[in-house]
Design a protein around this motif. Sequence first.
Motif, short mmCIF file in Angstrom:
data_model
loop_
_atom_site.label_atom_id
_atom_site.label_comp_id
_atom_site.label_asym_id
_atom_site.label_seq_id
_atom_site.Cartn_x
_atom_site.Cartn_y
_atom_site.Cartn_z
N ILE A 197 30.15 64.49 29.31
CA ILE A 197 28.83 65.13 29.29
C ILE A 197 27.80 64.24 29.97
N ILE A 198 27.79 62.96 29.64
CA ILE A 198 26.82 62.05 30.23
C ILE A 198 27.07 61.89 31.72
N SER A 199 28.32 61.81 32.14
CA SER A 199 28.63 61.73 33.57
C SER A 199 28.13 62.96 34.30
N SER A 200 28.32 64.12 33.69
CA SER A 200 27.84 65.36 34.28
C SER A 200 26.32 65.37 34.41
N ARG A 201 25.64 64.87 33.38
CA ARG A 201 24.17 64.80 33.44
C ARG A 201 23.70 63.84 34.53
N LYS A 202 24.43 62.72 34.71
CA LYS A 202 24.07 61.77 35.76
C LYS A 202 24.22 62.40 37.13
N ILE A 203 25.33 63.11 37.34
CA ILE A 203 25.56 63.77 38.63
C ILE A 203 24.51 64.83 38.86
N SER A 204 24.20 65.60 37.83
CA SER A 204 23.19 66.65 37.95
C SER A 204 21.83 66.05 38.30
N ARG A 205 21.49 64.95 37.66
CA ARG A 205 20.20 64.28 37.93
C ARG A 205 20.17 63.75 39.35
N LYS A 206 21.28 63.17 39.81
CA LYS A 206 21.34 62.64 41.17
C LYS A 206 21.16 63.78 42.18
N SER A 207 21.79 64.92 41.95
CA SER A 207 21.65 66.07 42.84
C SER A 207 20.22 66.58 42.85
N GLN A 208 19.59 66.58 41.69
CA GLN A 208 18.21 67.04 41.60
C GLN A 208 17.29 66.14 42.43
N GLU B 135 15.09 67.12 45.78
CA GLU B 135 13.65 66.89 45.87
C GLU B 135 13.31 66.13 47.13
N ILE B 136 14.13 65.15 47.49
CA ILE B 136 13.89 64.37 48.71
C ILE B 136 14.03 65.26 49.92
N ILE B 137 15.08 66.08 49.96
CA ILE B 137 15.29 66.99 51.09
C ILE B 137 14.13 67.96 51.20
N GLY B 138 13.68 68.49 50.07
CA GLY B 138 12.57 69.43 50.07
C GLY B 138 11.28 68.81 50.60
N LYS B 139 11.07 67.53 50.31
CA LYS B 139 9.86 66.84 50.78
C LYS B 139 9.92 66.53 52.27
N GLU B 140 11.14 66.46 52.82
CA GLU B 140 11.27 66.18 54.24
C GLU B 140 10.94 67.40 55.08
#
Length: 83
Positions: free
Chosen positions: A56-67, A71-76
């Motif tokens: 569960i925690i690994s999944s949350r970390k991956i999800s947070r990294k994707s988010q 956000e970075i791509i959207g700002k570019e």
Amino acid sequence: MIAEYLNADRETAIALKDEWGIADILRAVDRRIGRRQWDGLLENINQKVSNAVGKIISSRKISRKSQIENEIIGKEGDGRKLL
């Protein structure tokens, strides 16, 4: 146990323990517990549920990294929008 956890404030929820590991699973999915505390959760969990909590925690970390990446791509300004 579940009702007690859900009705508890953040600090109380972090401290709750039970013999089956239900509180550990609830803490792993609880959005009130921030990413800085995830590693601490892994150190103090019931061994009966350690694999589930780790996933569960690994999944949350991956999800947070994707988010963050989205956000970075959207700002570019490449035309993609965040959901």
